[in-house]
Write an enzyme that holds these catalytic residues in place. Structure first.
Site, mmCIF file in Angstrom:
data_model
loop_
_atom_site.group_PDB
_atom_site.id
_atom_site.type_symbol
_atom_site.label_atom_id
_atom_site.label_comp_id
_atom_site.label_asym_id
_atom_site.label_seq_id
_atom_site.Cartn_x
_atom_site.Cartn_y
_atom_site.Cartn_z
ATOM 1 N N HIS A 164 0.845 -1.196 0.000
ATOM 2 C CA HIS A 164 0.000 0.000 0.000
ATOM 3 C C HIS A 164 0.881 1.247 0.000
ATOM 4 C CE1 HIS A 164 -2.077 3.080 2.678
ATOM 5 N NE2 HIS A 164 -2.805 3.085 1.571
ATOM 6 N N HIS A 178 1.921 10.995 -0.950
ATOM 7 C CA HIS A 178 1.024 10.486 0.084
ATOM 8 C C HIS A 178 1.080 11.484 1.237
ATOM 9 C CE1 HIS A 178 -0.337 7.166 3.082
ATOM 10 N NE2 HIS A 178 -1.376 7.744 2.509
#
Length: 338
Positions: free
Chosen positions: A43, A119
């Protein structure tokens, strides 16, 4: 030096775990469709090299962006601790056994047309550098197949999309598996295919049959591993998608919690939850729609446990009790290094 380059010795020992696991699967599994095999994934695969000198993303909550403008020296290290979900470069993740990469692409302020990953904040490593590294690894492992999920595309222009797709085609060439195919390990090996590229922009997918549409990602959006498991079980009860799909074992926290807990980190939260998440994983069965068979399973900090070996080992359940042609990987109860 990237964060992924400074890890504990125990974690380094995991990195050489499963570099060629697809080529070592039993003959009986070579004709299964790739979406009916169990595949380890990471992820937010590029979050190991976040740039604490870069601003938070425009897509982040307004409160966080305001605080970042006022107190960047406090906000960005805090965001980095919570947004960092991996710790090693793509080739090391491949050596662990990871075959699905979650690549969230963005245009970084003040960097011109050069594309990066993101992110929470942006990465130090550019997209082309990471793809080059992956291409080199694939050349050294000709029977391994990887799946790239390119998504988010924060602030990208139409020209950026065209340039990125052209670079992917130039770099990987005949290694690309067309979305018109139904890939198995045997069919990929016979044609030299090593890479499936899922691209989260419908216009580009419609123009290029080499690109696959976005891959569904089951994501509980919770910090509680019990709620993550309950969510995944509920999704399974509704039936799995027909093609590739992801079961996300990753945890998450919201912005207020992050701001109120600046000294905590995603790593600490993940390690505490891993035993429960891996126990659930060990009980899963890959395969088709019957019974909600799993396909890609994604986790944070894939190098701190036997996650990859555990997911790879699920494929032996497809043998229906027939003798194994190789020793299965380690079980969920194996050590977790903190």
């Amino acid at each position: 030096m990237f964060q992924g380059e400074t890890m504990e010795e125990g974690e380094r020992q995991h990195l050489a775990g499963n570099p060629d696991w697809m080529s070592r699967l039993p003959e009986e599994l070579l004709d299964f469709q790739l979406w009916n095999l169990a595949v380890p994934g990471s992820h937010d695969s590029m979050s190991f090299c976040l740039d604490v000198s870069s601003p938070v993303l425009k897509s982040e909550p307004r409160l966080l962006r305001v605080i970042d403008r006022l107190f960047p020296c406090w906000t960005r290290p805090c965001v980095s601790r919570w947004a960092t979900t991996q710790q090693s470069v793509l080739s090391d993740q491949c050596n662990l056994g990871i075959r699905f990469f979650d690549l969230r692409i963005a245009r970084k302020p003040a960097e011109g047309s050069k594309l990066f990953f993101a992110h929470g904040i942006y990465t130090l490593l550019a997209v082309k550098e990471a793809l080059d590294e992956l291409a080199t690894w694939l050349d050294a492992h000709p029977k391994e197949i990887v799946i790239l999920s390119c998504s988010h595309f924060e602030s990208l222009t139409d020209e950026d999309h065209v340039d990125l797709v052209e670079y992917i085609f130039m770099l990987f060439g005949n290694k690309l598996c067309s979305s018109k195919e139904t890939p198995t390990l045997r069919s990929c090996w016979s044609r030299g295919w090593q890479i499936v590229v899922s691209y989260g922009d419908q216009q580009m997918v419609l123009q290029h049959p080499q690109l696959w549409p976005g891959i569904p990602y089951w994501y509980a959006d919770s910090p509680d591993p019990k709620k993550v498991i309950a969510y995944l079980e509920d999704q399974k009860s509704k039936g799995r998608p027909d093609g590739f799909y992801v079961s996300g074992l990753n945890l998450t926290e919201d912005t207020p919690y992050v701001l109120l807990h600046p000294l905590q980190s995603m790593r600490k939260m993940t390690v505490r939850a891993l035993s429960l998440l891996l126990e659930w994983t060990s009980k899963q069965q890959p395969g088709g729609r019957e019974g909600g068979g799993v396909n890609i399973l994604c986790c944070d900090f894939v190098g701190v446990s036997q996650f990859c070996s555990l997911v790879i080992g699920l494929n032996y359940k497809l043998l229906d009790g027939r003798p194994l042609l190789m020793r299965p990987p380690a079980s969920a109860s194996d050590s977790i290094t903190c």
